[in-house]
Write a protein that holds these residues in place. Structure first.
Motif, short mmCIF file in Angstrom:
data_model
loop_
_atom_site.label_atom_id
_atom_site.label_comp_id
_atom_site.label_asym_id
_atom_site.label_seq_id
_atom_site.Cartn_x
_atom_site.Cartn_y
_atom_site.Cartn_z
N ALA A 78 64.61 64.24 207.64
CA ALA A 78 63.66 64.99 206.80
C ALA A 78 63.56 66.44 207.25
O ALA A 78 63.47 67.35 206.42
CB ALA A 78 62.29 64.32 206.81
N ASN B 33 64.82 69.63 204.76
CA ASN B 33 63.88 70.68 204.39
C ASN B 33 64.06 71.96 205.20
O ASN B 33 63.22 72.86 205.15
CB ASN B 33 62.44 70.16 204.55
CG ASN B 33 62.12 69.12 203.52
OD1 ASN B 33 61.76 69.44 202.39
ND2 ASN B 33 62.27 67.85 203.87
N ARG C 100 56.92 73.60 207.26
CA ARG C 100 57.26 72.61 206.22
C ARG C 100 58.28 71.58 206.69
O ARG C 100 58.07 70.38 206.48
CB ARG C 100 57.74 73.32 204.94
CG ARG C 100 56.62 73.92 204.15
CD ARG C 100 55.94 72.80 203.34
NE ARG C 100 54.53 73.08 203.22
CZ ARG C 100 53.57 72.18 203.43
NH1 ARG C 100 53.84 70.97 203.77
NH2 ARG C 100 52.31 72.48 203.28
N PRO C 101 59.41 71.99 207.30
CA PRO C 101 60.37 70.97 207.76
C PRO C 101 59.78 70.01 208.80
O PRO C 101 60.06 68.81 208.77
CB PRO C 101 61.52 71.79 208.35
CG PRO C 101 61.42 73.11 207.67
CD PRO C 101 59.94 73.34 207.46
N ALA D 226 57.40 67.59 207.06
CA ALA D 226 58.19 66.57 206.35
C ALA D 226 58.78 65.57 207.34
O ALA D 226 58.83 64.37 207.06
CB ALA D 226 59.31 67.25 205.54
N VAL E 265 55.94 63.27 208.60
CA VAL E 265 55.55 62.36 207.51
C VAL E 265 56.63 61.30 207.32
O VAL E 265 56.33 60.10 207.28
CB VAL E 265 55.30 63.14 206.20
CG1 VAL E 265 55.18 62.21 205.01
CG2 VAL E 265 54.05 64.00 206.32
N GLN E 266 57.89 61.73 207.22
CA GLN E 266 58.97 60.77 206.99
C GLN E 266 59.15 59.83 208.17
O GLN E 266 59.35 58.63 207.99
CB GLN E 266 60.29 61.48 206.68
CG GLN E 266 61.42 60.52 206.36
CD GLN E 266 61.10 59.65 205.17
OE1 GLN E 266 60.80 60.16 204.11
NE2 GLN E 266 61.15 58.34 205.34
N HIS F 39 55.09 61.90 200.15
CA HIS F 39 55.71 63.22 200.32
C HIS F 39 55.14 64.21 199.32
O HIS F 39 54.95 65.39 199.64
CB HIS F 39 57.23 63.15 200.22
CG HIS F 39 57.88 62.78 201.51
ND1 HIS F 39 57.86 63.61 202.61
CD2 HIS F 39 58.55 61.67 201.89
CE1 HIS F 39 58.50 63.03 203.61
NE2 HIS F 39 58.92 61.85 203.19
N THR G 284 55.81 68.09 200.62
CA THR G 284 57.21 68.20 201.05
C THR G 284 57.99 68.94 199.97
O THR G 284 57.97 68.54 198.81
CB THR G 284 57.81 66.81 201.28
OG1 THR G 284 57.07 66.16 202.32
CG2 THR G 284 59.28 66.88 201.67
N GLU H 171 61.35 69.38 199.43
CA GLU H 171 62.59 68.74 198.94
C GLU H 171 62.42 67.22 198.93
O GLU H 171 63.05 66.50 199.69
CB GLU H 171 63.78 69.12 199.82
CG GLU H 171 64.05 70.61 199.93
CD GLU H 171 64.68 71.18 198.68
OE1 GLU H 171 65.20 70.42 197.85
OE2 GLU H 171 64.64 72.42 198.55
N ILE H 172 61.60 66.72 198.03
CA ILE H 172 61.29 65.29 198.03
C ILE H 172 62.54 64.44 197.78
O ILE H 172 62.81 63.50 198.52
CB ILE H 172 60.18 64.95 197.02
CG1 ILE H 172 58.86 65.58 197.46
CG2 ILE H 172 60.01 63.42 196.88
CD1 ILE H 172 57.72 65.42 196.48
N THR I 287 64.81 64.55 200.71
CA THR I 287 64.15 63.94 201.87
C THR I 287 64.20 62.42 201.80
O THR I 287 64.44 61.76 202.81
CB THR I 287 62.69 64.42 201.97
OG1 THR I 287 62.69 65.84 202.09
CG2 THR I 287 61.97 63.80 203.16
#
Length: 130
Positions: free
Chosen positions: A26, A30, A37-38, A41, A44-45, A92, A97, A99-100, A103
């Motif tokens: 992820a 991203n 942000r990356p 993500a 979260v992922q 996401h 996020t 780039e869902i 990702t």
């Protein structure tokens, strides 16, 4: 050999591998976006992958032995993929996020393959025990 078998059955090992592998993916998916942000993500992922792995592993184990015939061969992986798709997309989106689709593409593919092979292994083990 017994340690390897124990590790393969360990939920904690499955969860840790999912967190590191899919969280790392992820971050990469991203990486064109500004920090943090990356990283968000990735966290979260990674967290979702670990929790989904734990839930899906246990769900497949429960469904695999209870469902008769061919239904037990295809339904657990389909449920795993569907639950993963809904959770990954929703959470996401809530996390922002960027780039869902990128990702979740790899984790969803891994979930589908993992659940299919794990279910097959369980069913083969159960039929060999009979």
């Amino acid at each position: 050999m017994k340690r390897a078998t124990a590790a393969m059955r360990s939920s904690a090992v499955h969860m840790a591998v999912a967190f590191l592998g899919m969280g790392g993916w992820a971050v990469f998916a991203n990486s064109a976006h500004p920090m943090p942000r990356p990283l968000i993500a990735g966290v979260v992922q990674g967290t979702l992958s670990a929790l989904i792995t734990l839930f899906l592993k246990r769900m497949i184990e429960a469904m695999s032995v209870r469902l008769p015939g061919s239904v037990g061969g295809w339904l657990p992986p389909v449920v795993a993929m569907t639950v993963s798709l809904v959770l990954l997309t929703s959470l996401h989106w809530l996390a922002g996020t960027p780039e869902i689709a990128r990702t979740i593409a790899v984790p969803l593919s891994v979930t589908t393959v993992y659940s299919s092979f794990y279910n097959l292994a369980l069913r083969r083990g159960a039929s060999a025990a009979r």
